[in-house]
Design an enzyme around this catalytic site. Structure first.
Site, PDB file in Angstrom:
ATOM      1  N   ASN A 177      45.280  42.041  37.737  1.00  0.00           N
ATOM      2  CA  ASN A 177      44.034  42.583  37.215  1.00  0.00           C
ATOM      3  C   ASN A 177      44.004  44.089  37.431  1.00  0.00           C
ATOM      4  O   ASN A 177      44.484  44.596  38.446  1.00  0.00           O
ATOM      5  CB  ASN A 177      42.833  41.943  37.923  1.00  0.00           C
ATOM      6  CG  ASN A 177      41.517  42.435  37.345  1.00  0.00           C
ATOM      7  OD1 ASN A 177      41.234  42.237  36.167  1.00  0.00           O
ATOM      8  ND2 ASN A 177      40.717  43.085  38.169  1.00  0.00           N
ATOM      9  N   GLU A 209      44.716  43.712  30.697  1.00  0.00           N
ATOM     10  CA  GLU A 209      44.281  45.112  30.647  1.00  0.00           C
ATOM     11  C   GLU A 209      45.361  46.048  30.103  1.00  0.00           C
ATOM     12  O   GLU A 209      45.086  46.898  29.249  1.00  0.00           O
ATOM     13  CB  GLU A 209      43.831  45.586  32.029  1.00  0.00           C
ATOM     14  CG  GLU A 209      42.498  45.044  32.474  1.00  0.00           C
ATOM     15  CD  GLU A 209      42.600  43.661  33.114  1.00  0.00           C
ATOM     16  OE1 GLU A 209      41.550  43.072  33.421  1.00  0.00           O
ATOM     17  OE2 GLU A 209      43.739  43.181  33.319  1.00  0.00           O
ATOM     18  N   ASP A 215      24.496  55.555  41.463  1.00  0.00           N
ATOM     19  CA  ASP A 215      25.117  54.782  40.393  1.00  0.00           C
ATOM     20  C   ASP A 215      24.665  55.284  39.031  1.00  0.00           C
ATOM     21  O   ASP A 215      24.070  56.354  38.908  1.00  0.00           O
ATOM     22  CB  ASP A 215      24.839  53.293  40.575  1.00  0.00           C
ATOM     23  CG  ASP A 215      26.062  52.458  40.216  1.00  0.00           C
ATOM     24  OD1 ASP A 215      26.552  52.581  39.072  1.00  0.00           O
ATOM     25  OD2 ASP A 215      26.549  51.700  41.064  1.00  0.00           O
TER      26      ASP A 215
END
Length: 417
Positions: free
Chosen positions: A132, A195, A241
């Site tokens: 991943n 990916e 964030d």
């Protein structure tokens, strides 16, 4: 296009702002980069550092060689069937060093941050045959340890949990300063293990990877950190964030770094929290997901996650309306495709979705509150939404499309702007 060739392309077009004066990585660099375009600092506490290189829709489209106004449509047409080739070496192996994160110009962005944060690193993890690659924020704890924010349920967290359950550490590598297309691919929800294949399909060329001593494959990069996600935990945060507000402190897994590898003249890529680059990479990859899902039930022309909605919480879906229920169908499909959406606006093809005045016009002239606004209370949203409670919120869909049985009433003769 490589990381450096992209920077050269920006420089050649006069898009890259450069400075050789000394800039501190403690707050100053982040402050100077806020609200600016691509910047290259040649002396960030003695290091070379770039920031904001994908900080707008136009820059993202430039890296992808796509139309900035139709990214959702163009990205939705790309599959996950690219090609990955393993090679024996990479330039990041020019210097192989003992673990010392103080060698890197890791930024402290804002006062109140829990520490210095690596924000643009692709974390590649491997568990048996599962691989991943995605972007996680990483807080520096000391010279060889990082606290990694892992969202429960996502692939890295799944692999980490499985490794710990079976008494293993999870091998990882952190690649900083990669081909922008690879970074975009790693920021996108794709099928498991896909990916790098997706990155290859996006760029129309093979993606090369080098396998490290811990078995993890990594793409070409400026800097690579090799190590393991361990069973140890440490407080991670606070962190600004995507909303520009402080996220909470959590106990998160600790990465122990075993080696640092970097080019002789490595360029560190920083990503400004809540800046344009953060929002582009976190939000825009959801647009093709919404486009595909909504296209299953209605005729979709375009999709946009708006800047005012942090390029994350607000979606506009432009449709070719065929039936009166199409607006509602598009709302429900968009919310299913992107679980963090809070508000969805559906408009007709005569509305320019990139113009906020046009969107407001559609609401003003085509919405009747008791008939065209749909509310979904007490549903799962995003913990990043300050108004949510433990991620629970109320979602709203607005059907701002013209009524098919009286289209003559909505046809515009003059557009004053």
């Amino acid at each position: 296009m490589s990381f450096r060739s992209f920077l050269e392309d920006l420089r050649a077009d006069g898009v890259l702002e450069e400075t050789h004066e000394h800039v501190s990585t403690e707050y100053e660099l982040a402050m100077r980069a806020t609200g600016r375009g691509p910047m290259l600092f040649h002396n960030a506490d003695g290091h070379v550092c770039c920031i904001n290189i994908l900080g707008s829709r136009e820059l993202l489209a430039r890296a992808l060689r796509m139309d900035a106004r139709n990214l959702a449509r163009d990205l939705s047409a790309v599959g996950f069937d690219g090609h990955v080739r393993e090679v024996d070496s990479s330039q990041f192996q020019e210097n192989i060093l003992e673990p010392d994160l103080m060698r890197l110009p890791v930024l402290r962005h804002f006062r109140g941050d829990g520490g210095r944060y690596i924000t643009s690193g692709i974390v590649v993890s491997r568990l048996d045959d599962r691989i991943n690659a995605c972007v996680h924020r990483l807080m520096v704890l000391d010279r060889n340890r990082l606290a990694a924010r892992l969202v429960p349920g996502r692939h890295t967290h799944q692999m980490y949990s499985r490794a710990i359950e079976t008494g293993r550490r999870l091998p990882v590598a952190i690649a900083i300063g990669v081909d922008p297309v690879v970074l975009i691919a790693a920021s996108t929800r794709v099928p498991e293990n896909k990916e790098f294949e997706y990155a290859s399909a996006l760029r129309g060329d093979v993606v090369e990877v080098v396998t490290l001593e811990n078995g993890v494959p990594v793409p070409h990069a400026e800097i690579v950190l090799e190590g393991y996600l361990t069973e140890k935990r440490a407080p991670e945060g606070p962190f600004v964030d995507i909303t520009g507000t402080m996220d909470i402190v959590r106990e998160e897994p600790v990465i122990e770094i075993t080696r640092i590898m970097m080019r002789d003249d490595a360029i560190y890529h920083a990503l400004l929290p809540a800046g344009g680059e953060h929002r582009m990479l976190m939000g825009v990859p959801y647009e093709p997901l919404i486009y595909r899902e909504a296209s299953k039930v209605v005729r979709v022309r375009n999709v946009l996650l708006t800047e005012g909605g942090c390029t994350y919480f607000h979606a506009v879906v432009q449709i070719e309306k065929q039936e009166e229920e199409d607006g509602l169908k598009a709302i429900q499909a968009a919310m299913a495709a992107h679980g963090s959406l809070k508000h969805v606006l559906v408009v007709d093809t005569d509305i320019d979705i990139h113009d906020p005045r046009e969107l407001e016009y559609a609401i003003a002239t085509r919405v009747r509150g008791d008939q065209d606004i749909y509310m979904y209370p007490n549903v799962r949203g995003s913990t990043l939404d300050p108004r949510s409670v433990d991620g629970m919120t109320t979602k709203v869909g607005v059907d701002a499309t013209a009524k098919l049985d009286r289209l003559w009433k909505f046809r515009r003769v003059v557009r004053p702007w």
